[in-house]
Every structure is written in C-alpha cells, then in structure tokens.
Design a protein around this motif. Structure first.
Motif, mmCIF file in Angstrom:
data_model
loop_
_atom_site.group_PDB
_atom_site.id
_atom_site.type_symbol
_atom_site.label_atom_id
_atom_site.label_comp_id
_atom_site.label_asym_id
_atom_site.label_seq_id
_atom_site.Cartn_x
_atom_site.Cartn_y
_atom_site.Cartn_z
ATOM 1 N N ALA A 132 44.493 -41.292 30.249
ATOM 2 C CA ALA A 132 44.843 -42.696 30.012
ATOM 3 C C ALA A 132 45.811 -42.803 28.837
ATOM 4 C CB ALA A 132 43.593 -43.513 29.746
ATOM 5 N N GLY A 133 46.675 -43.794 28.915
ATOM 6 C CA GLY A 133 47.611 -44.031 27.829
ATOM 7 C C GLY A 133 48.862 -44.718 28.310
ATOM 8 N N ALA A 134 49.762 -44.981 27.354
ATOM 9 C CA ALA A 134 51.053 -45.601 27.658
ATOM 10 C C ALA A 134 52.107 -44.504 27.664
ATOM 11 C CB ALA A 134 51.390 -46.667 26.630
ATOM 12 N N TYR A 135 52.901 -44.445 28.711
ATOM 13 C CA TYR A 135 53.922 -43.424 28.892
ATOM 14 C C TYR A 135 55.289 -44.087 29.027
ATOM 15 C CZ TYR A 135 49.984 -40.320 29.788
ATOM 16 O OH TYR A 135 48.809 -39.589 29.678
ATOM 17 N N PRO A 136 56.027 -44.184 27.919
ATOM 18 C CA PRO A 136 57.379 -44.741 28.014
ATOM 19 C C PRO A 136 58.252 -43.841 28.896
ATOM 20 C CG PRO A 136 56.710 -44.492 25.711
ATOM 21 C CD PRO A 136 55.690 -43.812 26.557
ATOM 22 N N TYR A 137 59.186 -44.452 29.606
ATOM 23 C CA TYR A 137 60.097 -43.678 30.453
ATOM 24 C C TYR A 137 61.474 -44.312 30.446
ATOM 25 C CZ TYR A 137 59.127 -47.266 34.013
ATOM 26 O OH TYR A 137 58.989 -48.450 34.694
ATOM 27 N N ASP A 138 62.450 -43.546 30.925
ATOM 28 C CA ASP A 138 63.796 -44.058 31.088
ATOM 29 C C ASP A 138 64.475 -43.335 32.242
ATOM 30 O OD1 ASP A 138 64.589 -41.553 30.123
ATOM 31 O OD2 ASP A 138 65.548 -42.322 28.322
ATOM 32 N N CYS A 139 65.704 -43.735 32.488
ATOM 33 C CA CYS A 139 66.571 -43.020 33.420
ATOM 34 C C CYS A 139 67.399 -42.103 32.537
ATOM 35 C CB CYS A 139 67.459 -43.993 34.192
ATOM 36 S SG CYS A 139 68.764 -43.171 35.146
ATOM 37 N N THR A 140 67.301 -40.802 32.739
ATOM 38 C CA THR A 140 68.030 -39.877 31.867
ATOM 39 C C THR A 140 69.543 -40.014 32.026
ATOM 40 O OG1 THR A 140 67.857 -38.096 33.499
ATOM 41 C CG2 THR A 140 66.147 -38.204 31.792
ATOM 42 N N ILE A 141 69.995 -40.554 33.135
ATOM 43 C CA ILE A 141 71.430 -40.763 33.355
ATOM 44 C C ILE A 141 71.900 -42.047 32.675
ATOM 45 C CG2 ILE A 141 73.216 -41.063 35.134
ATOM 46 C CD1 ILE A 141 71.228 -39.573 37.050
ATOM 47 N N HIS A 142 71.026 -43.041 32.652
ATOM 48 C CA HIS A 142 71.326 -44.356 32.072
ATOM 49 C C HIS A 142 70.192 -44.702 31.100
ATOM 50 C CE1 HIS A 142 72.913 -44.259 36.254
ATOM 51 N NE2 HIS A 142 74.031 -44.560 35.608
ATOM 52 N N PRO A 143 70.200 -44.173 29.877
ATOM 53 C CA PRO A 143 69.070 -44.332 28.949
ATOM 54 C C PRO A 143 68.739 -45.772 28.566
ATOM 55 C CG PRO A 143 70.618 -42.665 28.149
ATOM 56 C CD PRO A 143 71.245 -43.305 29.345
ATOM 57 N N PHE A 144 69.630 -46.717 28.833
ATOM 58 C CA PHE A 144 69.315 -48.124 28.563
ATOM 59 C C PHE A 144 68.302 -48.672 29.563
ATOM 60 C CE2 PHE A 144 73.003 -48.036 31.329
ATOM 61 C CZ PHE A 144 72.688 -48.958 32.310
ATOM 62 N N MET A 145 68.078 -47.958 30.656
ATOM 63 C CA MET A 145 67.072 -48.365 31.644
ATOM 64 C C MET A 145 65.729 -47.803 31.182
ATOM 65 S SD MET A 145 69.139 -47.487 35.166
ATOM 66 C CE MET A 145 67.663 -47.662 36.161
ATOM 67 N N THR A 146 64.817 -48.680 30.784
ATOM 68 C CA THR A 146 63.543 -48.216 30.237
ATOM 69 C C THR A 146 62.365 -48.953 30.842
ATOM 70 O OG1 THR A 146 63.631 -49.815 28.419
ATOM 71 C CG2 THR A 146 64.643 -47.667 28.013
ATOM 72 N N GLY A 147 61.197 -48.408 30.609
ATOM 73 C CA GLY A 147 59.955 -49.014 31.053
ATOM 74 C C GLY A 147 58.794 -48.253 30.452
ATOM 75 N N THR A 148 57.577 -48.698 30.771
ATOM 76 C CA THR A 148 56.376 -48.034 30.295
ATOM 77 C C THR A 148 55.370 -47.984 31.437
ATOM 78 O OG1 THR A 148 56.716 -48.813 28.039
ATOM 79 C CG2 THR A 148 54.510 -48.041 28.586
ATOM 80 N N LEU A 149 54.898 -46.788 31.743
ATOM 81 C CA LEU A 149 53.825 -46.597 32.710
ATOM 82 C C LEU A 149 52.519 -46.583 31.940
ATOM 83 C CD1 LEU A 149 52.812 -45.865 35.605
ATOM 84 C CD2 LEU A 149 53.089 -43.473 34.916
ATOM 85 N N THR A 150 51.601 -47.478 32.284
ATOM 86 C CA THR A 150 50.292 -47.508 31.631
ATOM 87 C C THR A 150 49.273 -46.921 32.590
ATOM 88 O OG1 THR A 150 50.898 -49.474 30.370
ATOM 89 C CG2 THR A 150 48.551 -48.989 30.564
ATOM 90 N N VAL A 151 48.528 -45.937 32.091
ATOM 91 C CA VAL A 151 47.474 -45.294 32.881
ATOM 92 C C VAL A 151 46.150 -45.694 32.250
ATOM 93 C CG1 VAL A 151 46.505 -43.104 33.655
ATOM 94 C CG2 VAL A 151 48.995 -43.367 33.469
ATOM 95 N N LYS A 152 45.268 -46.314 33.082
ATOM 96 C CA LYS A 152 43.922 -46.672 32.577
ATOM 97 C C LYS A 152 42.915 -46.727 33.684
ATOM 98 C CE LYS A 152 44.672 -51.684 32.162
ATOM 99 N NZ LYS A 152 44.485 -52.796 31.262
#
Length: 152
Positions: A132-152
């Motif tokens: 469980a936790g928060a996993y920030p992510y992005d597009c490695t080609i376009h780093p301005f594209m971001t989000g967070t996957l939350t696992v719980k």
C-alpha cells in the motif's frame, strides 16, 4: 487573335466552375444554411472512428475496467485519465494510449511499474504494487504528464 480569345474564355469558364464548386462546398459545411443545424445531410461517423466501447451507454471508455476486472487508464491530449487512480494491491492496470504520439506510464521512484513505450492506439498492462502507498508516476517522454497511483 482567336487563340487568345479561346484561352481567355476557357480561363473564365474554369474560374466560374471553381467558384460554383467552392460555393457549393462551403454551403454544405455551414450550420446556418436552411434546414437547421440537425439536418440529415450531416455525414455519419465512419465505423473506424467509433470506439469499441461506444456500444455501452452506461459506461464511458475511460472508466470501464478491462475485461476480466482491473482498472483502465487512458492517455489523451497529453493527460492521464484518471490521473489519480486508487486500486487494491496486485490489481491489473491497463493503460491505453488514445493520443497521437508515444507515451509511457512510469513510477518516478524506484521501479514499482513501467509500461514501456505505448504507441498511439496501443495498450500496455501492468500489475499494481503489492505494498500500500502512493506511487507518483509520469510519462518519461513527456515529464510534464504526471499522476499518482494510490494502492490501498
């Protein structure tokens, strides 16, 4: 000068025909022409442009889980949709690239997940982390594209 006369007359005929055709084409594209905006002369959407999920009016393409369960994330207009999904540990996540260029969905810390390059119109599936936790992510080609996957 009959040759010059014919050439001038031919040019006039071609110009008149071009104007007539362009006027007809423009009138066909206008919403203000007679018959109202909802006329039956509007072209139908070609079958190749209708997404396969359009047959189900009760679920949108971006929120429908993939067949067999799991979660779906779409990439469109250089954005992750949804940008902050919440899933159970070990959930299968299918990422579909509905954009016009290649993207990735890659955890920014550690190697929790990485779709690799996803070409336009293609998908990739990965398994959510088991912890469980928060996993920030992005597009490695376009780093301005971001989000967070939350696992719980």
């Amino acid at each position: 000068m009959p040759f010059s006369f014919r050439t001038g007359r031919a040019r006039f005929a071609v110009a008149a025909a071009a104007i007539a055709l362009s006027s007809t084409a423009l009138a066909g594209c206008s919403d203000s022409g007679g018959g109202g905006g909802g006329s039956s002369s509007a072209p139908a959407t070609p079958p190749s442009l209708i997404p396969p999920t359009a047959s189900s009016p009760s679920a949108s393409a971006s929120s429908r889980p993939p067949a067999g369960g799991g979660t779906k994330v779409s990439i469109k207009n250089f954005k992750f949709l949804p940008a902050a999904p919440t899933v159970a540990p070990g959930t299968k996540i299918t990422v579909t690239n509905d954009d016009t260029t290649t993207h990735t969905m890659t955890a920014t810390k550690g190697k929790a997940f990485d779709t690799g390059d996803i070409a336009p119109g293609k998908s990739a599936t990965f398994t959510a982390p088991s912890k469980a936790g928060a996993y920030p992510y992005d597009c490695t080609i376009h780093p301005f594209m971001t989000g967070t996957l939350t696992v719980k």
